[in-house]
Scaffold this motif. Structure first.
Motif, PDB file in Angstrom:
ATOM      1  N   ILE A 102       0.842  -1.201   0.000  1.00 34.39           N
ATOM      2  CA  ILE A 102       0.000   0.000   0.000  1.00 34.39           C
ATOM      3  C   ILE A 102       0.879   1.253   0.000  1.00 34.39           C
ATOM      4  O   ILE A 102       0.621   2.230  -0.706  1.00 34.39           O
ATOM      5  CB  ILE A 102      -0.956   0.009   1.216  1.00 34.39           C
ATOM      6  CG1 ILE A 102      -1.821  -1.254   1.216  1.00 34.39           C
ATOM      7  CG2 ILE A 102      -1.832   1.251   1.209  1.00 34.39           C
ATOM      8  CD1 ILE A 102      -2.640  -1.455   2.482  1.00 34.39           C
ATOM      9  N   ASP A 149      11.847   3.233   5.094  1.00 34.06           N
ATOM     10  CA  ASP A 149      11.496   1.810   5.073  1.00 34.06           C
ATOM     11  C   ASP A 149      12.728   0.980   5.431  1.00 34.06           C
ATOM     12  O   ASP A 149      13.838   1.276   5.003  1.00 34.06           O
ATOM     13  CB  ASP A 149      10.985   1.431   3.666  1.00 34.06           C
ATOM     14  CG  ASP A 149      10.188   0.141   3.663  1.00 34.06           C
ATOM     15  OD1 ASP A 149       8.975   0.189   3.379  1.00 34.06           O
ATOM     16  OD2 ASP A 149      10.771  -0.928   3.950  1.00 34.06           O
ATOM     17  N   SER A 157       2.616  -7.342   8.365  1.00 36.87           N
ATOM     18  CA  SER A 157       1.206  -7.284   7.967  1.00 36.87           C
ATOM     19  C   SER A 157       0.543  -8.630   7.675  1.00 36.87           C
ATOM     20  O   SER A 157      -0.632  -8.651   7.318  1.00 36.87           O
ATOM     21  CB  SER A 157       1.081  -6.384   6.733  1.00 36.87           C
ATOM     22  OG  SER A 157       1.721  -6.986   5.617  1.00 36.87           O
ATOM     23  N   TYR A 184      -1.322 -10.426  14.901  1.00 33.48           N
ATOM     24  CA  TYR A 184      -1.235  -9.261  14.013  1.00 33.48           C
ATOM     25  C   TYR A 184      -2.234  -8.193  14.439  1.00 33.48           C
ATOM     26  O   TYR A 184      -1.874  -7.036  14.672  1.00 33.48           O
ATOM     27  CB  TYR A 184      -1.491  -9.684  12.557  1.00 33.48           C
ATOM     28  CG  TYR A 184      -1.818  -8.530  11.631  1.00 33.48           C
ATOM     29  CD1 TYR A 184      -0.884  -7.523  11.377  1.00 33.48           C
ATOM     30  CD2 TYR A 184      -3.073  -8.425  11.012  1.00 33.48           C
ATOM     31  CE1 TYR A 184      -1.189  -6.452  10.533  1.00 33.48           C
ATOM     32  CE2 TYR A 184      -3.374  -7.364  10.165  1.00 33.48           C
ATOM     33  CZ  TYR A 184      -2.433  -6.378   9.933  1.00 33.48           C
ATOM     34  OH  TYR A 184      -2.732  -5.319   9.114  1.00 33.48           O
ATOM     35  N   LYS A 204      -1.729  -4.373  15.968  1.00 32.86           N
ATOM     36  CA  LYS A 204      -2.249  -3.154  15.328  1.00 32.86           C
ATOM     37  C   LYS A 204      -3.185  -2.419  16.289  1.00 32.86           C
ATOM     38  O   LYS A 204      -3.172  -1.193  16.375  1.00 32.86           O
ATOM     39  CB  LYS A 204      -2.988  -3.496  14.032  1.00 32.86           C
ATOM     40  CG  LYS A 204      -2.126  -3.993  12.901  1.00 32.86           C
ATOM     41  CD  LYS A 204      -1.113  -2.984  12.391  1.00 32.86           C
ATOM     42  CE  LYS A 204      -1.742  -1.836  11.636  1.00 32.86           C
ATOM     43  NZ  LYS A 204      -0.681  -0.957  11.021  1.00 32.86           N
ATOM     44  N   ASN A 256      -7.022  -5.007   1.172  1.00 28.37           N
ATOM     45  CA  ASN A 256      -6.660  -4.375  -0.102  1.00 28.37           C
ATOM     46  C   ASN A 256      -6.211  -5.429  -1.094  1.00 28.37           C
ATOM     47  O   ASN A 256      -5.677  -6.478  -0.719  1.00 28.37           O
ATOM     48  CB  ASN A 256      -5.484  -3.418   0.093  1.00 28.37           C
ATOM     49  CG  ASN A 256      -5.853  -2.113   0.774  1.00 28.37           C
ATOM     50  OD1 ASN A 256      -5.270  -1.080   0.488  1.00 28.37           O
ATOM     51  ND2 ASN A 256      -6.804  -2.134   1.694  1.00 28.37           N
TER      52      ASN A 256
HETATM   53  P1  NAD Z   1       3.443  -4.752   3.488  1.00 28.39           P
HETATM   54  O1  NAD Z   1       3.784  -5.901   4.365  1.00 28.39           O
HETATM   55  O2  NAD Z   1       3.271  -4.972   2.016  1.00 28.39           O
HETATM   56  O3  NAD Z   1       4.555  -3.598   3.636  1.00 28.39           O
HETATM   57  C1  NAD Z   1       5.060  -3.206   4.875  1.00 28.39           C
HETATM   58  C2  NAD Z   1       6.261  -2.305   4.632  1.00 28.39           C
HETATM   59  O4  NAD Z   1       6.763  -1.901   5.921  1.00 28.39           O
HETATM   60  C3  NAD Z   1       7.414  -2.989   3.899  1.00 28.39           C
HETATM   61  O5  NAD Z   1       7.929  -2.130   2.904  1.00 28.39           O
HETATM   62  C4  NAD Z   1       8.443  -3.230   4.994  1.00 28.39           C
HETATM   63  O6  NAD Z   1       9.780  -3.218   4.516  1.00 28.39           O
HETATM   64  C5  NAD Z   1       8.172  -2.058   5.927  1.00 28.39           C
HETATM   65  N1  NAD Z   1       8.599  -2.330   7.305  1.00 28.39           N
HETATM   66  C6  NAD Z   1       8.327  -3.433   8.053  1.00 28.39           C
HETATM   67  N2  NAD Z   1       8.918  -3.338   9.260  1.00 28.39           N
HETATM   68  C7  NAD Z   1       9.550  -2.122   9.277  1.00 28.39           C
HETATM   69  C8  NAD Z   1      10.325  -1.447  10.256  1.00 28.39           C
HETATM   70  N3  NAD Z   1      10.557  -1.987  11.459  1.00 28.39           N
HETATM   71  N4  NAD Z   1      10.805  -0.218   9.950  1.00 28.39           N
HETATM   72  C9  NAD Z   1      10.581   0.341   8.727  1.00 28.39           C
HETATM   73  N5  NAD Z   1       9.883  -0.275   7.767  1.00 28.39           N
HETATM   74  C10 NAD Z   1       9.369  -1.499   8.040  1.00 28.39           C
HETATM   75  O7  NAD Z   1       2.130  -4.107   4.124  1.00 28.39           O
HETATM   76  P2  NAD Z   1       0.849  -3.466   3.426  1.00 28.39           P
HETATM   77  O8  NAD Z   1      -0.093  -4.548   3.075  1.00 28.39           O
HETATM   78  O9  NAD Z   1       1.279  -2.503   2.414  1.00 28.39           O
HETATM   79  O10 NAD Z   1       0.226  -2.691   4.665  1.00 28.39           O
HETATM   80  C11 NAD Z   1       0.647  -1.364   4.979  1.00 28.39           C
HETATM   81  C12 NAD Z   1      -0.105  -0.894   6.213  1.00 28.39           C
HETATM   82  O11 NAD Z   1      -1.501  -0.916   5.961  1.00 28.39           O
HETATM   83  C13 NAD Z   1       0.131  -1.761   7.440  1.00 28.39           C
HETATM   84  O12 NAD Z   1       0.227  -0.909   8.559  1.00 28.39           O
HETATM   85  C14 NAD Z   1      -1.105  -2.640   7.511  1.00 28.39           C
HETATM   86  O13 NAD Z   1      -1.390  -3.000   8.839  1.00 28.39           O
HETATM   87  C15 NAD Z   1      -2.152  -1.693   6.949  1.00 28.39           C
HETATM   88  N6  NAD Z   1      -3.291  -2.337   6.286  1.00 28.39           N
HETATM   89  C16 NAD Z   1      -3.084  -3.286   5.313  1.00 28.39           C
HETATM   90  C17 NAD Z   1      -4.170  -3.852   4.670  1.00 28.39           C
HETATM   91  C18 NAD Z   1      -3.994  -4.856   3.562  1.00 28.39           C
HETATM   92  O14 NAD Z   1      -4.981  -5.444   3.084  1.00 28.39           O
HETATM   93  N7  NAD Z   1      -2.788  -5.110   3.079  1.00 28.39           N
HETATM   94  C19 NAD Z   1      -5.474  -3.470   5.023  1.00 28.39           C
HETATM   95  C20 NAD Z   1      -5.646  -2.498   6.015  1.00 28.39           C
HETATM   96  C21 NAD Z   1      -4.548  -1.945   6.637  1.00 28.39           C
END
Ligand code: NAD
Ligand code: TYD
Length: 377
Positions: A13, A34, A86, A183, A187, A213
């Motif tokens: 995202i 990141d 995530s 998880y 959150k 998403n």
């Molecule tokens: P993702 O797992 O694809 O990406 C997470 C990113 O965070 C990665 O680029 C990773 O390198 C980085 N990261 C992880 N640990 C880190 C740290 N300690 N320091 C710095 N960077 C770090 O996740 P996503 O699916 O893109 O989700 C992004 C956010 O949206 C999350 O907070 C998730 O909880 C929230 N979210 C996701 C969804 C979904 O369906 N994917 C839905 C609602 C909310």
């Protein structure tokens, strides 16, 4: 000029949010912070990495001193926080990493922002800490209508599309938190810290909770990209339990648009739920994926249905998620823009056209992890 840190910008995202902001706001200074875990890939941002208003910084959000120094050096006035662990299945295996990144990392960011902003003459004026969270914090909804009913809401995207609801209750912003997985517990905890920083210190915070998403650049361990790739390569599709669990799916670019709107127009200290009124049973989505991949690859329709393999259910598997995003629609005028069928078609095409990306992100360590996850199911 605004200077905005987007954490987790190399993830799924986050990369869409970074791309949107870099292209839409040429006069902003956009910093993608990141750590580049397995889920973070700079390949997700090749098209914008040369833009003058974009900068990447490899850093762990848990590194309080590093984050504070970066905020000072870049005179940061906005934070959009997406960095997180995530994936629910990983959290079941390794909850510590989730508490570390999602709880302690969020706290580290909050404390760094507070420390920096309080040192300025204007304090919190004009500042914003926007935390991106999930609907999973609300726990699971009952499935009171297994055959599906018309939902009480219609949006441009849902009308004319598959938009049955599988129960009469939805997640609203005032619901009590009842997370079930490590998880969602992590959150939920981070959401509480963000709100506590508003209530205790007056920090200008906003929290949003979004549904599942889907779209390009999602790491292929999550249902939709994993199954597209497996269908293509005729690998078994591990369906947890009976495949009856319901998720509410939103195209990732619609989430990114909502984040842009809320970052600029949302009310401080408010929570907004984001979702598409688009509930699907897993098994129904899987059939759509099989039909779409088969059609686009010129295979006979439904040829790959026998890849469906029912496996042991996920521990603590939440039955149904369904977001009520009426507040966001009413107050800020946001609506999803895409019908699900169109979003899925775009997504499947993207994965089929980007096999090199899939191979790259799933090579090495990830493959060992995947094999170990599924060998005992
Ligand atoms: P993702 O797992 O694809 O990406 C997470 C990113 O965070 C990665 O680029 C990773 O390198 C980085 N990261 C992880 N640990 C880190 C740290 N300690 N320091 C710095 N960077 C770090 O996740 P996503 O699916 O893109 O989700 C992004 C956010 O949206 C999350 O907070 C998730 O909880 C929230 N979210 C996701 C969804 C979904 O369906 N994917 C839905 C609602 C909310
Ligand atoms: P997922 O994409 O992991 O998202 P979340 O668990 O955060 O909602 O899973 C979506 C749904 O698909 C969920 O009900 C679990 C199910 N699922 C499977 O049946 N098999 C799989 O291999 C995966 C990854 C998920």
């Amino acid at each position: 000029m605004r200077s905005v840190i987007i954490t987790g910008g190399a993830g799924f995202i986050g990369s869409h949010v970074v791309r949107l902001f870099v292209n839409k706001y040429p006069d902003y200074n956009i910093i993608n912070l990141d750590k580049l875990t397995y889920a973070g890939n700079l390949d997700n941002l090749r098209d914008i990495e040369g833009k003058p208003n974009y900068k990447f910084v490899k850093m762990d959000i848990c590194d309080f001193e590093g984050v504070l120094a970066l905020m000072k050096a870049e005179k940061v006035d906005g934070i959009i926080h997406l960095a997180a662990e995530s994936h629910v299945d990983r959290s079941i295996k390794d909850p510590f990493t989730f508490a570390q990144t999602n709880v302690m990392g969020t706290l580290s960011l909050l404390q760094a922002a507070k420390t920096y902003w309080e040192s300025l003459p204007e304090g919190f004026d004009g500042k914003r800490f926007y935390h991106i969270s999930t609907d999973e914090v609300y726990g699971a909804l009952e499935m009171t209508n297994p055959e599906g009913i018309e939902p009480p809401f219609t949006t441009k995207a849902s009308s004319g599309s598959h938009h049955l609801a599988y129960g009469s209750k939805f997640f609203t912003e005032d619901l009590k938190y009842q997370p079930h997985s490590p998880y969602s517990a992590s959150k939920a905890s981070s959401d509480h810290f963000v709100r506590a920083f508003h209530d205790t210190y007056g920090m200008p915070t906003i929290v949003t909770n979004c549904s599942n998403n889907y779209g390009p650049y999602q790491f292929p361990e999550k249902l939709i990209p994993l199954f597209i790739n497996n269908i293509r390569h005729r690998k078994p599709l591990p369906v947890y339990g009976k495949g009856e669990n319901v998720r509410d799916w939103l195209f990732v670019e619609d989430h990114a648009r909502a984040i842009d709107l809320i970052f600029h127009k949302g009310t401080i200290a408010e929570t907004y739920n984001i979702g598409g009124f688009n509930e699907w049973k897993n098994i129904d989505i899987i059939k759509v994926l099989i039909n779409t991949v088969d059609r686009l690859l010129g295979r006979a329709q439904g040829e790959d249905m026998d890849l469906i393999t029912y496996v042991t259910d996920r521990a603590g598997h939440d039955l149904r998620y369904a977001i009520d995003s009426t507040k966001l629609q009413r107050e800020l005028g946001w609506e999803p823009s895409l019908q699900f069928e169109e979003g899925i078609e775009r997504t499947v095409r993207w994965y089929l056209d980007h096999q090199a990306w899939v191979d790259n992100v799933t090579s090495g360590e990830y493959q060992k992890y995947y094999d170990s996850m599924y060998k005992n199911r």
